[in-house]
Design a protein around this motif. Sequence first.
Motif: not given
Lengths: 296, 365
Positions: A187-188, A190-192, A206, A293
């Motif tokens: 998800q990190l 994906q968020a970026a 990231i 996170a």
Amino acid sequence: MSTVSETISRGQPARRLRIDGWRWGGRAFLVFMLLYTALPMIWMLLTSIKSGFAAMQFPPQWWPDQPTLASYQKLLDPQNSVGQDFLRFFWNSLIVSTATTILSVIVAVPAAYAFSRFTFPGRNFLFFAVLLRNMFPAVIFLVPLFILMRAIGLVNTHGSLVLTYLTFGLPLAIWLLKGFYDNIPVQLEQAARIDGATRFQAFILIVMPLSAPGIIATAIYSFIGAWNEYIYAYTFLSKNEQLTLPVGIQRFFSENTTDFPGLMAASFMMSVPVVVLFLLLQRYFVRALTEGAVKH
Amino acid sequence: MAHVVLKDLVKTYGSFKAVNEVSLTINDGEFVALVGPSGCGKTTTLNLVAGLTSATSGDIFIGDRVVNDLDPKDRDIAMVFQNYALYPQKSVYMNLAFPLQMRKLPKGEIDRKVREAARVLDMTQLLERKPRELSGGQQQRVALGRALVRDPAVFLMDEPLSNLDAKLRVQMRSEIKRFHQDLKATIIYVTHDQLEAVTMADRMAVMNGGYLQQYDSPAQVFAHPANMFVASFVGSPAMSLIPLEASMGNGGAVLTSAEGWSLELSPRNAQKVARATTKKVVLGARHSTIKLHKSAVPGAIPAKAYTVEPTGDVTFVQALLSGAIVNISVSPNIAVTPDEQIWLEFDQERMHLFDSETEMALEAN
Ligand SMILES: Nc1ncnc2c1ncn2[C@@H]1O[C@H](COP(=O)(O)OP(=O)(O)OP(=O)(O)O)[C@@H](O)[C@H]1O
Ligand SMILES: [Mg+2]
């Protein structure tokens, strides 16, 4: 620890005895391991500051009567032939190990990331194929690799060693790094990507910083493997000016078998880069970088 | 801002269908809640709109563009993740600034927007902290903030309030609602808390097992649930569903229980029952539409109180009727004790009837 055993032991002396037994056993084991690893190092250091005569005495001088840095001076002096050779071997080792390290990080990082994040045909097969090499002792590949290197004209070049060390170091490096990437929540990235990053930017900005401990561990592992390797360096290289430290030290000092202080001083200096590397980078290992996170 | 259209959207994982032929139109500036039980495909649907997973088939429009093949960054969306997904190596400030930096806004403007978002979310004092130094609720607010600093076509929020305590949740609920009203933002809001959906959304899409069950305003969904699943999912406590047998005769209809009692239906309800594909019909009634009597009344059905739950404002009585548990709310000054004999009177105007075969609501013409 002590409060735990005390609470448990109240009214139960037998229980306490057992816990203490384990604890002391553990300590004794640690002390043994410490001596086992540290004593040869200490003996190496002590011998390196003795004179050639003192080193051969029996019973041995536990502490040198007349400590001298003569061996170090000789090895580090570019004026005499011994010093010239040693410094060249040192330089050769540094080149080969650094090239191996940089290449293995460059290859292992994207490979591990791909194994961790993407599904593609033959993924599992490839992943275990990568490990297959490590199921055999390294010497088995000595002759085939030598023939191969000769065929492609790499014998007597440092490139032959770098390539060989890569094939030995990469499998574990990829496994190690894949573990790190598996632990970074997808998800990190994906968020970026939603925040405006491309897939590549999300990786560089990231994911890469979060996998720093893994990359450093990989680098140290590759460096040490290449730095210490002997048999392949001994087989692939024959010109004196190309030798790496492990071969160079051995070959050079077997002509002067009695110079143990010189041998020990060279060995000690050979271990310095590895120790320095560890001391500089170890703080990256203890931090859990992804803490905070995601929700657990 | 823009409208969003999902057309026959399908997402399969192997042979498992996580999202099944979902079609939805979300108007420009509309607040739509996506509700349903755990595992029904809410997050998957949101990820499809965001472009984090690719659809197996179907189309997604944002504004007038088909975005099926666009990267997430080109879809002009902001998203709040169910598990926050904060950048652990960055401070709160840098977490909020990241989407603006990636869009190359000038430094001064980034600073102004970040501080404004921090003020709204009441975390100005937290800006220098790292995510690991925050409580769960604070982390959630940072996740929300990272979406709110931007001005995208659509906001996607995946259970953004799930980890807050009750007080903060109510406060954030109105904060998001205000935000929506002020910005006329298009918001798709995932929650499994139907109360959140009912209180916040213009329209709610109820999902189950990957299928869209009903898409309407909360009031409509509440008053006219399309099927038994929606009826039992929306509203708290859940609507009681009592399986009965219908028999028609001389213009009217009667529902009979295996327990022996029967209930005469109003002409309008009789009309509904006549449209059922089977004799087996399910009677649905919300707790507030059932009257509890302590003595026999014409038209009331005898039952036994099972449990009694005083909540202060109202007391919930549960009774066993025809094998189903029936919820009734009564004023707290009516004393009911467990195992007491009671009589239940159903409001014919506000009762629901379902076909037990298709599970769909039965409607009069
Ligand atoms: N990558 C995947 N591979 C296989 N199955 C998946 C994958 N992602 C989701 N699923 C399945 O799809 C279904 C829907 O998942 P989804 O995450 O959309 O549920 P949800 O409605 O968001 O639930 P929750 O309220 O628990 O978050 C689940 O049954 C899940 O197991
Ligand atoms: Mg979800």
